[in-house]
Write an enzyme that holds these catalytic residues in place. Structure first.
Site, PDB file in Angstrom:
ATOM      1  N   HIS A  13     -30.349 -45.123 -20.786  1.00  0.00           N
ATOM      2  CA  HIS A  13     -31.384 -46.148 -20.615  1.00  0.00           C
ATOM      3  C   HIS A  13     -32.781 -45.530 -20.674  1.00  0.00           C
ATOM      4  O   HIS A  13     -33.633 -45.776 -19.825  1.00  0.00           O
ATOM      5  CB  HIS A  13     -31.173 -46.906 -19.301  1.00  0.00           C
ATOM      6  CG  HIS A  13     -29.860 -47.624 -19.240  1.00  0.00           C
ATOM      7  ND1 HIS A  13     -29.671 -48.879 -19.772  1.00  0.00           N
ATOM      8  CD2 HIS A  13     -28.652 -47.249 -18.745  1.00  0.00           C
ATOM      9  CE1 HIS A  13     -28.410 -49.251 -19.591  1.00  0.00           C
ATOM     10  NE2 HIS A  13     -27.767 -48.277 -18.987  1.00  0.00           N
TER      11      HIS A  13
ATOM     12  N   TYR B 294     -27.110 -39.734 -11.584  1.00  0.00           N
ATOM     13  CA  TYR B 294     -28.516 -40.134 -11.586  1.00  0.00           C
ATOM     14  C   TYR B 294     -29.396 -38.961 -11.148  1.00  0.00           C
ATOM     15  O   TYR B 294     -30.457 -38.712 -11.717  1.00  0.00           O
ATOM     16  CB  TYR B 294     -28.725 -41.310 -10.630  1.00  0.00           C
ATOM     17  CG  TYR B 294     -28.335 -42.667 -11.181  1.00  0.00           C
ATOM     18  CD1 TYR B 294     -27.156 -42.849 -11.900  1.00  0.00           C
ATOM     19  CD2 TYR B 294     -29.123 -43.788 -10.956  1.00  0.00           C
ATOM     20  CE1 TYR B 294     -26.789 -44.092 -12.380  1.00  0.00           C
ATOM     21  CE2 TYR B 294     -28.766 -45.038 -11.435  1.00  0.00           C
ATOM     22  CZ  TYR B 294     -27.594 -45.181 -12.145  1.00  0.00           C
ATOM     23  OH  TYR B 294     -27.238 -46.409 -12.625  1.00  0.00           O
TER      24      TYR B 294
END
Length: 348
Positions: free
Chosen positions: A56, A324
């Site tokens: 993303h 992440y």
């Protein structure tokens, strides 16, 4: 148990769970495990885009308020669910590791946001257009990404490899059924975004309730006339045009699991007759380029939860925090080194 002691125990428990999950997925307990570095290596490909997210990478920042109507306050002690307004910042994005990819070519769109940022009651959310995952474990998800990765020579995906993967994983049926029927909206503002993974809500009595939620567009029009399909930034431009006229709104609809629903398996949709509660409205009022706003540097780790919420045992949910963090560390280091180089070169 007094509320203050219960809140403290929840916080400590959440910290312990997060630390254990991070160590596990980093490979501390099993040398043969699919580690976070391996996962991010696969996501970023052979030519990483320095300073950007490994997944993303392309997005646009947003700011606004979450207007809670208080309907979840009997299920959770979280401040964000009490009746009132709380500022948030967030990000719309598309799937992929290329920060210049065409908006309309991406198969998945995402909405992430952070409420009560910088406090003990911070809630970070990362949602996607699919309602379920294709697989239920980090190892299988890693294999899925391998199957979908382009050949290093031809730069094309191998259809036979993809078909073989999904044939070997019948649990992907619900995801593939959704994919077959999914028609992308002409706007970030007209999509439905799902938590995918389940979480627990905790009330003052110590009761817990498994939930998933969806961000449902609030009277958003799916107007093709507003979309410049020739632009690589079509969705970002369309969103900016909308926000020049009015706020963009989503209702946060929580689905409550029944006792026979499996909150730890993100491949299984919950039946449509489950109880739902509208927690309130996300009201987006402004947008910013991600290079110049808070969302650009933010790590929207879904394991950052307020008191009154906790993670389920879903292995993919537990793994997301480590991945992440690994992606965040890499891009932060690249950005820092880039800044040092610029300073050395007189700010060029």
């Amino acid at each position: 148990m007094p509320a203050i002691l219960y809140r403290g125990s929840l916080l400590l428990g959440s910290m312990a769970v997060f630390a254990t999950a991070t160590l596990y997925f980093a490979g501390a307990f099993n040398r043969d495990a699919v580690t976070a570095p391996k996962f991010v290596d696969l996501q970023q490909g052979d030519t990483p885009h320095a300073g950007f997210r490994r997944a993303h990478a392309k997005g646009i920042c947003i700011t606004g308020n979450f207007e809670s109507i208080g309907a979840l306050s009997s299920y959770s002690i979280a401040e964000v669910f009490k009746k009132g307004s709380t500022p948030f910042y967030g990000r719309f994005s598309i799937a992929g590791n290329n920060p210049t990819a065409p908006d309309l070519k991406a198969p998945v769109r995402s909405l992430a946001f952070a409420v009560n940022s910088g406090t003990v009651d911070e809630w970070r959310v990362a949602m996607n257009t699919p309602p379920v995952m294709a697989v239920a474990t980090p190892e299988a998800f890693f294999q899925q990404l391998q199957a979908l990765s382009p050949d290093p020579i031809t730069k094309q995906r191998d259809p036979e490899k993809i078909t073989a993967f999904f044939k070997a994983h019948p649990e992907s049926k619900a995801f593939n059924d959704w994919k077959a029927d999914y028609v992308p909206a002409n706007s970030f503002a007209a999509e439905r975004y799902h938590s995918i993974n389940a979480f627990y809500l905790h009330n003052e009595l110590g009761d817990k309730q498994a939930v998933r939620w969806v961000a449902r567009p609030h009277k958003a029009t799916n107007n093709a006339a507003m979309l410049d399909t020739s632009s690589a930034n079509a969705l970002q431009q369309e969103l900016a045009s909308r926000l020049d006229q009015n706020a963009v709104k989503f209702d946060l609809i929580f689905t409550l699991a029944a006792s026979n629903d499996d909150e730890n398996n993100p491949t299984i949709p919950w039946p449509s007759d489950r109880q739902t509660i509208n927690a309130g409205t996300l009201s987006i009022v402004s947008w910013h380029n991600q290079e110049n706003a808070a969302c650009g540097d933010a790590n929207f780790d879904p394991l950052v939860l307020p008191q009154g919420m906790s993670a389920t045992a879903d292995p993919i949910l537990r793994a997301r925090g480590a991945v992440y963090a690994q992606s965040y560390r890499r891009r932060a280091k690249e950005t820092l080194l880039g800044a040092k180089v610029s300073a050395t070169n007189g700010g060029e």
